[in-house]
Design an enzyme around this catalytic site. Sequence first.
Site, PDB file in Angstrom:
ATOM      1  CB  CYS A 113      38.471 -13.374 -12.126  1.00  0.00           C
ATOM      2  SG  CYS A 113      37.144 -12.367 -12.789  1.00  0.00           S
ATOM      3  CG  ASP A 146      24.214  -8.715  -3.419  1.00  0.00           C
ATOM      4  OD1 ASP A 146      24.239  -9.497  -4.394  1.00  0.00           O
ATOM      5  OD2 ASP A 146      23.324  -8.712  -2.554  1.00  0.00           O
ATOM      6  N   GLY A 186      34.868   6.616 -21.535  1.00  0.00           N
ATOM      7  CA  GLY A 186      35.846   5.740 -20.909  1.00  0.00           C
ATOM      8  C   GLY A 186      37.049   6.498 -20.396  1.00  0.00           C
TER       9      GLY A 186
END
Length: 510
Positions: free
Chosen positions: A34, A66, A155
Amino acid sequence: MEKDVCLCAGERLSDDVPAGGQARLTKLVKNAGCASKIPPADLQRVLSRLPAITDPRLLVGSATADDAGVFQTSADLCLVQTVDVFTPSVDDPYTFGRIAAYNSLSDVYAMGGRPITALSIIGYPIHTLGDDWMYQMIKGGMDALQEAEVILVGGHSINDEEIKFGFAVTGVIDPKAVITNSGAQPGDVLILTKPIGTGVIAFAAQMGRAGEEAQRAAAASMTALNRAASEVMVKMGAHACTDVTGFGLLGHLYQMVRESRVGAEIWWNSIPLLEGTADYASNGMVSGAAERNREYAAEIVEAADDVPEYALDILYDPQTSGGLLFSVPGETLDEVLAELSAAGCAEAAVIGRISDDSRGRILVTNHPTQVNQGRRKKRPNAAPVAERQGHEPQQTVPAEQEPCCEGGTLHETDVSAESAFQRFMSTALGPGALDVIQKELTTIALSVAIQCEPCLKLHLKKALSMGITTEEIQEAAWMGVAFGGCKAMMFWNEQSRLLETISSEAASNK
Ligand code: CO
Ligand code: CO
Ligand code: CO
């Protein structure tokens, strides 16, 4: 110097053995996991210029930061949708695939939703890496989706220079049951369902400094599904929830506090940490992304005097597939913790409370009594003394320690001098009138001027992970040459290869 350790930057020698004999995915990318997100302040600058989307059926859009969007399709049904793609946070491709899936599913769980379908997104250098790792990554993702009873419906792939993987996930939820990050109320307590430290450990692993045990613990935490935690938080009537990912604990709490128009208090000595996190962070193993998160949230964060500087580094540490952070009414606390423990969230802990601070501040302090003591399951190999004292890292000095720079005066047994020096270092290097980018460039100029190879290596890595360009680094290095003279120029001429190697590791490393 031979050991690649920068004692000037507060690093210490250790006998941790880096995980070897297997694929080193994290070595192939500039920013692991991340930490590869675009820094929040940069993102906000761009998003604020874009038009707002308004539609009565869009119950939760991108305006409130959010975890997932919520779109109402009928009176009693909403879709919960999210997408997450990131670079490898661990070295094993199968484990990375699983983590990518858990991380993507987590945003649906954070809204109280039930994920049902997923689409995979993969970036992969197929011609340089061959196909086995790609197979492993997708297989890992599929296995994780199967565990969560989510169907992979398709995908998309990109022949990319750097590995990236993730999923777009769709879930369902009753419109009345949606839990956003904006409902926290004064009197609520804050619960965190997984320990913190995956970013610190991934960065330490990139520097070849993370112990195997710590890496195993981080991988286990990242491959724990947030489903059970989500079910408990829905059942117990949580007021607000988010998952802790790229912006770090304080970055995500900042969003909750801002959207809920409240303040918060966080207890450093109650935060569950992954093994090794305090040690690595207090030794400077902090990714550039943590500095950017600090830049983002620092304006509302205030730390008490007895909270060490590296604690903030950890609280801003970007997490990959982190736990849920939710607020529940204080009176339900015991029941919530009992439910979480029964659901298998053994490390869940109460880490603070929501306050009615009208200025919307987050106060980081130590709780006078250890609220989670006895509740938390003992982890194998955890240092119990260190934990009780609020995550003090161990101050052991290996015998072969030698200072890396000329004039170093540390002695093998002088533990208190070393820790005092480390405290001084983190104060000097912490953000102040200069921002984190300016400070990082200064460390590069100084590393060149004093010709410290380990310092230079660490700070080149860190600077690149903060998004500093090679041109900016070159310029700073030449400042160092200007003041260090001929010797510094010889040093930089030799060491500038290091910059090329680090910045093009993805292309050259197989
Ligand atoms: Co999230
Ligand atoms: Co997300
Ligand atoms: Co396509």
